[in-house]
Write a protein that holds these residues in place. Structure first.
Motif, PDB file in Angstrom:
ATOM      1  N   TRP A  39      53.135   5.280  50.023  1.00 46.57           N
ATOM      2  CA  TRP A  39      53.997   6.453  50.062  1.00 46.57           C
ATOM      3  C   TRP A  39      53.341   7.480  50.969  1.00 46.57           C
ATOM      4  O   TRP A  39      52.128   7.487  51.154  1.00 46.57           O
ATOM      5  CB  TRP A  39      54.260   7.035  48.672  1.00 46.57           C
ATOM      6  N   SER A  40      54.169   8.329  51.542  1.00 46.54           N
ATOM      7  CA  SER A  40      53.654   9.349  52.441  1.00 46.54           C
ATOM      8  C   SER A  40      54.634  10.522  52.469  1.00 46.54           C
ATOM      9  O   SER A  40      55.839  10.326  52.635  1.00 46.54           O
ATOM     10  CB  SER A  40      53.518   8.751  53.848  1.00 46.54           C
ATOM     11  N   ILE A  41      54.110  11.730  52.292  1.00 50.29           N
ATOM     12  CA  ILE A  41      54.945  12.923  52.440  1.00 50.29           C
ATOM     13  C   ILE A  41      55.043  13.176  53.946  1.00 50.29           C
ATOM     14  O   ILE A  41      54.056  13.516  54.589  1.00 50.29           O
ATOM     15  CB  ILE A  41      54.334  14.132  51.708  1.00 50.29           C
ATOM     16  N   ASN A  42      56.244  12.998  54.494  1.00 51.92           N
ATOM     17  CA  ASN A  42      56.396  13.019  55.948  1.00 51.92           C
ATOM     18  C   ASN A  42      57.195  14.188  56.496  1.00 51.92           C
ATOM     19  O   ASN A  42      57.272  14.367  57.705  1.00 51.92           O
ATOM     20  CB  ASN A  42      57.058  11.722  56.418  1.00 51.92           C
ATOM     21  N   ARG A  43      57.784  14.965  55.600  1.00 52.26           N
ATOM     22  CA  ARG A  43      58.593  16.078  56.106  1.00 52.26           C
ATOM     23  C   ARG A  43      58.701  17.136  55.022  1.00 52.26           C
ATOM     24  O   ARG A  43      58.901  16.829  53.851  1.00 52.26           O
ATOM     25  CB  ARG A  43      59.969  15.556  56.476  1.00 52.26           C
ATOM     26  N   MET A  44      58.569  18.401  55.448  1.00 53.36           N
ATOM     27  CA  MET A  44      58.743  19.529  54.535  1.00 53.36           C
ATOM     28  C   MET A  44      59.457  20.620  55.317  1.00 53.36           C
ATOM     29  O   MET A  44      59.108  20.904  56.460  1.00 53.36           O
ATOM     30  CB  MET A  44      57.391  20.028  54.034  1.00 53.36           C
ATOM     31  N   GLU A  45      60.450  21.219  54.684  1.00 56.73           N
ATOM     32  CA  GLU A  45      61.253  22.223  55.367  1.00 56.73           C
ATOM     33  C   GLU A  45      61.680  23.274  54.354  1.00 56.73           C
ATOM     34  O   GLU A  45      61.962  22.955  53.206  1.00 56.73           O
ATOM     35  CB  GLU A  45      62.484  21.546  55.977  1.00 56.73           C
ATOM     36  N   GLY A  46      61.745  24.535  54.789  1.00 59.99           N
ATOM     37  CA  GLY A  46      62.192  25.572  53.875  1.00 59.99           C
ATOM     38  C   GLY A  46      62.337  26.909  54.552  1.00 59.99           C
ATOM     39  O   GLY A  46      61.780  27.154  55.612  1.00 59.99           O
ATOM     40  N   GLY A  47      63.072  27.760  53.907  1.00 61.02           N
ATOM     41  CA  GLY A  47      63.261  29.121  54.396  1.00 61.02           C
ATOM     42  C   GLY A  47      64.190  29.207  55.592  1.00 61.02           C
ATOM     43  O   GLY A  47      64.493  28.225  56.243  1.00 61.02           O
ATOM     44  N   GLU A  48      64.643  30.461  55.828  1.00 59.50           N
ATOM     45  CA  GLU A  48      65.553  30.702  56.939  1.00 59.50           C
ATOM     46  C   GLU A  48      64.899  31.463  58.074  1.00 59.50           C
ATOM     47  O   GLU A  48      65.249  31.293  59.229  1.00 59.50           O
ATOM     48  CB  GLU A  48      66.772  31.487  56.451  1.00 59.50           C
ATOM     49  N   SER A  49      63.943  32.327  57.729  1.00 56.43           N
ATOM     50  CA  SER A  49      63.348  33.188  58.742  1.00 56.43           C
ATOM     51  C   SER A  49      62.009  33.699  58.205  1.00 56.43           C
ATOM     52  O   SER A  49      61.774  33.722  56.989  1.00 56.43           O
ATOM     53  CB  SER A  49      64.294  34.364  59.029  1.00 56.43           C
ATOM     54  N   THR A  50      61.152  34.162  59.107  1.00 51.85           N
ATOM     55  CA  THR A  50      59.847  34.661  58.673  1.00 51.85           C
ATOM     56  C   THR A  50      59.948  35.966  57.893  1.00 51.85           C
ATOM     57  O   THR A  50      59.011  36.320  57.186  1.00 51.85           O
ATOM     58  CB  THR A  50      58.909  34.866  59.881  1.00 51.85           C
ATOM     59  N   ASN A  51      61.055  36.675  58.002  1.00 51.63           N
ATOM     60  CA  ASN A  51      61.172  37.937  57.273  1.00 51.63           C
ATOM     61  C   ASN A  51      62.052  37.852  56.025  1.00 51.63           C
ATOM     62  O   ASN A  51      62.451  38.867  55.467  1.00 51.63           O
ATOM     63  CB  ASN A  51      61.688  39.047  58.206  1.00 51.63           C
ATOM     64  N   ILE A  52      62.341  36.618  55.579  1.00 53.45           N
ATOM     65  CA  ILE A  52      63.148  36.413  54.370  1.00 53.45           C
ATOM     66  C   ILE A  52      62.364  35.501  53.429  1.00 53.45           C
ATOM     67  O   ILE A  52      61.916  34.427  53.826  1.00 53.45           O
ATOM     68  CB  ILE A  52      64.513  35.768  54.708  1.00 53.45           C
ATOM     69  N   CYS A  66      63.463  24.805  49.660  1.00 55.34           N
ATOM     70  CA  CYS A  66      62.400  24.016  50.281  1.00 55.34           C
ATOM     71  C   CYS A  66      62.684  22.553  49.976  1.00 55.34           C
ATOM     72  O   CYS A  66      63.038  22.218  48.844  1.00 55.34           O
ATOM     73  CB  CYS A  66      61.030  24.413  49.724  1.00 55.34           C
ATOM     74  N   SER A  67      62.566  21.721  50.963  1.00 55.17           N
ATOM     75  CA  SER A  67      62.752  20.288  50.728  1.00 55.17           C
ATOM     76  C   SER A  67      61.529  19.522  51.210  1.00 55.17           C
ATOM     77  O   SER A  67      60.859  19.922  52.155  1.00 55.17           O
ATOM     78  CB  SER A  67      64.012  19.770  51.436  1.00 55.17           C
ATOM     79  N   VAL A  68      61.256  18.447  50.514  1.00 56.78           N
ATOM     80  CA  VAL A  68      60.154  17.558  50.857  1.00 56.78           C
ATOM     81  C   VAL A  68      60.731  16.150  50.905  1.00 56.78           C
ATOM     82  O   VAL A  68      61.468  15.743  50.011  1.00 56.78           O
ATOM     83  CB  VAL A  68      59.029  17.635  49.798  1.00 56.78           C
ATOM     84  N   GLU A  69      60.385  15.423  51.974  1.00 52.74           N
ATOM     85  CA  GLU A  69      60.835  14.041  52.093  1.00 52.74           C
ATOM     86  C   GLU A  69      59.622  13.119  52.029  1.00 52.74           C
ATOM     87  O   GLU A  69      58.623  13.342  52.701  1.00 52.74           O
ATOM     88  CB  GLU A  69      61.604  13.830  53.392  1.00 52.74           C
ATOM     89  N   LEU A 105      57.444  24.377  36.233  1.00 51.30           N
ATOM     90  CA  LEU A 105      57.304  25.322  37.341  1.00 51.30           C
ATOM     91  C   LEU A 105      58.413  26.365  37.393  1.00 51.30           C
ATOM     92  O   LEU A 105      58.354  27.296  38.182  1.00 51.30           O
ATOM     93  CB  LEU A 105      57.233  24.562  38.676  1.00 51.30           C
ATOM     94  N   GLY A 106      59.433  26.201  36.596  1.00 48.91           N
ATOM     95  CA  GLY A 106      60.433  27.234  36.447  1.00 48.91           C
ATOM     96  C   GLY A 106      61.434  27.410  37.569  1.00 48.91           C
ATOM     97  O   GLY A 106      61.944  28.492  37.779  1.00 48.91           O
ATOM     98  N   PHE A 107      61.704  26.353  38.327  1.00 54.17           N
ATOM     99  CA  PHE A 107      62.792  26.452  39.290  1.00 54.17           C
ATOM    100  C   PHE A 107      63.482  25.100  39.396  1.00 54.17           C
ATOM    101  O   PHE A 107      62.898  24.065  39.125  1.00 54.17           O
ATOM    102  CB  PHE A 107      62.338  26.971  40.660  1.00 54.17           C
ATOM    103  N   ALA A 108      64.754  25.134  39.758  1.00 55.94           N
ATOM    104  CA  ALA A 108      65.570  23.923  39.784  1.00 55.94           C
ATOM    105  C   ALA A 108      65.177  23.031  40.948  1.00 55.94           C
ATOM    106  O   ALA A 108      64.885  23.505  42.040  1.00 55.94           O
ATOM    107  CB  ALA A 108      67.043  24.296  39.898  1.00 55.94           C
ATOM    108  N   ARG A 109      65.179  21.746  40.681  1.00 57.87           N
ATOM    109  CA  ARG A 109      64.895  20.772  41.708  1.00 57.87           C
ATOM    110  C   ARG A 109      65.925  19.665  41.654  1.00 57.87           C
ATOM    111  O   ARG A 109      66.491  19.378  40.605  1.00 57.87           O
ATOM    112  CB  ARG A 109      63.495  20.190  41.532  1.00 57.87           C
ATOM    113  N   LYS A 110      66.099  19.044  42.794  1.00 56.72           N
ATOM    114  CA  LYS A 110      67.055  17.944  42.883  1.00 56.72           C
ATOM    115  C   LYS A 110      66.347  16.768  43.555  1.00 56.72           C
ATOM    116  O   LYS A 110      65.628  16.950  44.529  1.00 56.72           O
ATOM    117  CB  LYS A 110      68.263  18.386  43.708  1.00 56.72           C
ATOM    118  N   PHE A 111      66.565  15.578  43.031  1.00 60.33           N
ATOM    119  CA  PHE A 111      66.022  14.351  43.610  1.00 60.33           C
ATOM    120  C   PHE A 111      67.169  13.594  44.242  1.00 60.33           C
ATOM    121  O   PHE A 111      68.222  13.412  43.636  1.00 60.33           O
ATOM    122  CB  PHE A 111      65.372  13.515  42.510  1.00 60.33           C
TER     123      PHE A 111
END
Length: 159
Positions: free
Chosen positions: A33-46, A51-54, A84-90
């Motif tokens: 297995w390998s964590i190959n992608r992580m993405e999140g947020g819209e802008s540096t000031n928001i 956040c998603s992890v693939e 962790l107190g936030f919703a996640r989806k698989f």
């Protein structure tokens, strides 16, 4: 709440979960297995609200894909959500069943014979440390050897 920061708390737990699923089969090696992608947020000031992890996971034929999928889903959507107190989806993005071919398969035996004839020694898996990396490569001589080996294999298969 900064969801990227929360995801950073989740990743070590996810790694532990995936490591628990690793099994070994002599000819194929280990589950990978390998964590190959992580993405999140819209802008540096928001402050990021998503956040998603693939993860790319390669399982072995002796592993129950449905069991693994359900364990990951339950852990992410239930256990991690509470802790962790936030919703996640698989979500499964691309699922292919693991494959294995018996060593006594006619084509496997033919291929092994051609490789032994070509190299003069018992066959073994090739070098895999660069497989699936951005700098994946083979030596030029190995490329030409592969052309010769495939040519011999095709000729023997169809003769």
């Amino acid at each position: 709440m900064n969801v990227i920061e929360r995801m950073l708390e989740l990743i070590p737990k996810l790694k532990n979960l995936l490591n628990e699923m690793i099994e070994h089969v002599d000819i194929l090696g280990e589950t990978t297995w390998s964590i190959n992608r992580m993405e999140g947020g819209e802008s540096t000031n928001i402050v990021p609200d998503f956040c998603s992890v693939e993860v790319d996971m390669r399982i072995l034929p002796n592993q129950n894909i449905e069991h693994l999928r359900q364990k990951i889903k339950n852990t992410i959507e239930e256990d991690f959500s509470k802790e962790l107190g936030f919703a996640r989806k698989f979500e499964v993005l691309n699922e292919k069943p693991p494959l294995s071919t018996n060593k006594s398969n006619d084509f496997v035996e033919l291929t092994s014979s051609v490789l032994t004839d070509y190299t003069g020694k018992e066959t073994k898996p090739g070098e895999t440390k660069l497989a699936h990396t951005t700098n994946e490569s083979v030596l030029i001589q190995e490329f030409y050897d592969a052309i010769d080996i495939y040519s011999h294999l095709i000729n023997r298969y169809f003769s």
